[in-house]
Design an enzyme around this catalytic site. Structure first.
Site, mmCIF file in Angstrom:
data_model
loop_
_atom_site.group_PDB
_atom_site.id
_atom_site.type_symbol
_atom_site.label_atom_id
_atom_site.label_comp_id
_atom_site.label_asym_id
_atom_site.label_seq_id
_atom_site.Cartn_x
_atom_site.Cartn_y
_atom_site.Cartn_z
ATOM 1 N N ARG A 101 0.241 -3.260 -0.046
ATOM 2 C CA ARG A 101 -0.964 -3.408 0.431
ATOM 3 C C ARG A 101 -1.488 -3.507 1.159
ATOM 4 O O ARG A 101 -2.364 -3.059 2.381
ATOM 5 C CB ARG A 101 -2.048 -2.669 -0.935
ATOM 6 C CG ARG A 101 -3.510 -2.312 -0.066
ATOM 7 C CD ARG A 101 -4.069 -2.177 -2.086
ATOM 8 N NE ARG A 101 -4.227 -1.248 -2.537
ATOM 9 C CZ ARG A 101 -3.893 -1.695 -3.819
ATOM 10 N NH1 ARG A 101 -4.328 -2.716 -4.075
ATOM 11 N NH2 ARG A 101 -3.990 -0.350 -4.534
ATOM 12 N N ALA A 102 -1.115 -5.316 1.539
ATOM 13 C CA ALA A 102 -1.458 -5.529 2.614
ATOM 14 C C ALA A 102 -0.658 -5.134 3.550
ATOM 15 O O ALA A 102 -0.914 -5.053 4.678
ATOM 16 C CB ALA A 102 -1.161 -6.735 2.852
#
Length: 693
Positions: free
Chosen positions: A279-280
């Protein structure tokens, strides 16, 4: 109607302003979490953002704000047909919906329309706040205090972009895509890591530490309070410029190119920073694209990637939920320096009205380079009609580094860095322990925490508000397992027990349900408690490295209290007195710091520790009578100073207590067991505290 405080009038807070503007350009970034002490204009800035958002087209009469160009095929109000004029939509401002921490589940997701169900005999759905926030902003003030069951609802909606309602005989799902913005004060505890991870960007703010900007803050706030309309008009041109720029950036966004080289750079940064999951990487990429669109550039540059990483990564590397926030900012700076650009970014591909606020600094005028009708050389703030109204601030901490302030109020080294050669300021104290005299020893280090046995408060509480929802002790609650039904207390219905309501009407032989037939569901869930630790730090605890084992046990219990959403407090006793080293709080990570600082030495004033615990619990009962307490006394039962601890035991009558027996060695006196009997408490040997099931 009083106009809101102008977004352009807020000076300073460059990171926060930029993060909000970027999420307005690209809602797919995932929203913003604002961390800061009270009175730092968090709520003011968020509420001011709503006036900048573009208008949205909605289907006439649709309670779920469907887009006329692409209506939701599963909309509960659908299918949507064209109206007589050939259209089916109107335009309105983007909604700003506030979710209070005291909200009930049915208010958030919606529920059965009881009035229509009872009066008309139909099953009708009443939308909640998630439906109202669709295609707008959902703002949660004090998001760290949000009960777990509401956090679960937000996580589901944020992950799927839809809200699912399965309750009271209602089965509905509808679109719920919104810009999630939360504010919080770290002093009141951390939100769940899963919720923090759902926020695309996290920004820290603090009050300015110089007189001139603070004076400017007050000057503008007073001007707003004196004449809100004139103040709004003064910054109307700047707000209009920002609103137009959001529209322009949104139009440019689909055409912005993300070169493979910059995508590889994002992957290298995330790998070096050791983030969890992917997700980062996605959030950094989306933020970098939004930055390029905001600056009018057709292609993402290295500078965009660096600035995006500073906003999107600092909250994603925390391996332990009890690690102090912001501990890895220096590591991120080192990684970004390795990826430093070797050339200036290309000139913007579109109009740029002036300097922009950016994560590495920005103009102090807050006006985005445009002209306005007043001074623009210092940070400012408007009156906050929420709990944290106050002055604006620059990015990050007082030094502008973005680093979160130390929870202890200073900027010193981490507690675990204190070694044997660095005794605390009070290390000159020396008290006898038996026949020997021992000075306070160096701080022992805790070992690897483990899963402890579940310690609970006996009995069942009589129902707790949502803010006390947790995972420790049984309690009657609004959420949990349904055990029976009853008539609504005081005529107020909190949760309908539909089968028993219908059964009551059937037993009367009636064909319709009346108010007398309504039955309320009685549910048993679990509540959060106040866990108060009373830890023996006397010289006897230093024998055989016992304190290291004790710290490991207390650290394990602190972690368990965090997972069960308890408040925690800590009292230590040694020498001739007891000290409250941690007032009851939801900031569990501060408890970890206090535990790491704990040193041993001196006599054992056990009675003083118990007396201090009684005073603390009495004060907490006055502040929050509904929250039940669990007292955990960690001691070997010895008392070498002060009165017999058994004489103090009556002060703790009725308090759920667990005595953790730290006595070791071949010869044991059983003093901790004697204390447990006097306190009507359970006695758990230190070695048996670990859950081995």
């Amino acid at each position: 109607m009083t106009p809101p405080y102008s977004f352009s009038a807020v000076v300073g807070l460059a990171d926060l302003r930029l993060a909000l503007l970027l999420t307005a350009v690209s809602p797919a970034i995932g929203g913003v979490l604002v961390r800061g002490e009270k009175g730092t204009a968090k709520s003011t800035v968020v509420r001011a953002l709503a006036a900048l958002l573009p208008e949205v087209a909605v289907v006439n009469g649709c309670r779920f704000a469907c887009d006329p160009a692409a209506p939701d095929p599963e909309c509960p109000d659908g299918p949507h047909a064209l109206d007589a004029s050939g259209g089916r939509g109107t335009r309105r401002r983007s909604a700003l919906v506030e979710l209070p921490v005291s909200a009930t589940e049915d208010r958030v997701v919606g529920t059965l329309d009881l009035q229509r169900a009872l009066a008309e005999g139909v099953k009708a759905y009443e939308p909640g706040l998630l439906a109202a926030a669709h295609r707008g902003v959902l703002y949660v003030d004090e998001v760290n205090l949000l009960p777990d069951h509401l956090v679960d609802l937000l996580l589901d909606a944020a992950a799927m972009g839809r809200a699912h309602v399965e309750r009271d005989g209602v089965s509905v799902k509808h679109a719920a895509r919104f810009l999630l913005v939360g504010t919080m004060n770290p002093e009141e505890g951390e939100p769940r890591p899963q919720l923090v991870d759902r926020f695309g960007l996290v920004v820290g703010v603090s009050a300015p530490q110089e007189a001139a900007p603070r004076a400017e803050v007050v000057r503008r706030r007073l001007a707003y309070e004196t004449d809100p309309a004139a103040f709004a008009a003064r910054f109307a041109e700047d707000d209009a410029r920002l609103a137009a720029r959001i529209v322009t950036a949104r139009a440019l966004l689909p055409g912005v190119a993300l070169p493979d080289g910059e995508l590889d750079r994002i992957a290298r940064i995330c790998l070096a920073y050791r983030v969890d999951g992917l997700r980062a990487d996605i959030v950094v990429a989306r933020t970098a694209v939004a930055l390029a669109a905001w600056h009018g550039r057709p292609t993402v540059t290295r500078t965009d990637v660096r600035d995006a990483a500073r906003l999107a990564l600092p909250h994603r590397r925390r391996r332990d939920p009890l690690d102090p926030p912001g501990a890895d900012l220096e590591r991120l700076e080192e990684i970004l320096e390795q990826e430093a650009p070797d050339e200036e970014p290309p000139a913007g591909g579109g109009p740029d009205t002036g300097p922009d606020p950016g994560p590495s600094g920005g103009p102090a005028d807050g006006s985005d380079g445009g002209s306005d009708g007043g001074p623009s050389d210092g940070p400012t703030d408007g009156p906050d009609d929420g709990p944290d109204g106050g002055p604006g601030a620059g990015p990050g901490g007082p030094d502008g580094s973005g680093r979160d302030p130390d929870p202890r109020g200073g900027a010193g080294p981490a507690a675990d860095s204190v070694g044997p050669g660095h005794p605390p300021a009070d290390s000159g104290e020396s008290e006898g322990t038996g026949d020997a005299v021992r000075a306070p020893s160096a701080a022992a280090f805790a070992g690897v925490p483990y899963r402890p046995r579940l310690l609970t408060v006996a009995g069942r509480a009589n129902g707790q508000p949502g803010s006390h929802a947790g995972r420790r002790s049984p309690a009657l609650s609004r959420h949990g397992r349904v055990v029976r039904s009853r008539r609504p207390l005081g005529g107020k219905l909190t949760s309908l027990h539909l089968p028993d309501t219908v059964r009551a009407a059937a037993l009367r032989g009636a064909r319709a349900v009346t108010a007398d037939d309504v039955r309320e569901a009685v549910k048993v869930g679990r509540e959060a408690n106040l866990v108060l630790f009373v830890v023996d730090a006397s010289g006897s605890m230093a024998a055989r490295q016992r304190m290291s084992v004790v710290k490991t046990a207390v650290l394990s219990l602190l972690r368990d209290a965090y997972q069960r959403r308890d408040k925690v407090g800590m009292i230590t006793f040694r020498g001739r007195q007891a000290t409250t080293v941690l007032e009851p709080t939801a900031s569990h990570e501060v408890g970890v710091l206090r535990l790491a600082e704990l040193r041993t030495g001196g006599r054992t004033p056990l009675a003083a520790g118990l007396r201090q615990a009684a005073r603390t619990l009495h004060g907490e009962r006055r502040r929050d009578a509904r929250r039940r307490a669990l007292l955990v006394v960690v001691t070997d039962g010895r008392s070498t100073d002060g009165p017999d601890p058994l004489t103090v035991a009556p002060l703790l009558a009725g308090v759920a207590t667990v005595v953790v027996d730290c006595e070791s060695g071949p010869i044991r006196l059983g003093l901790a067991q004697r204390l447990a009997r006097a306190l009507d408490a359970s006695c758990v040997p230190l070695a048996a505290l670990q859950d081995r099931s």
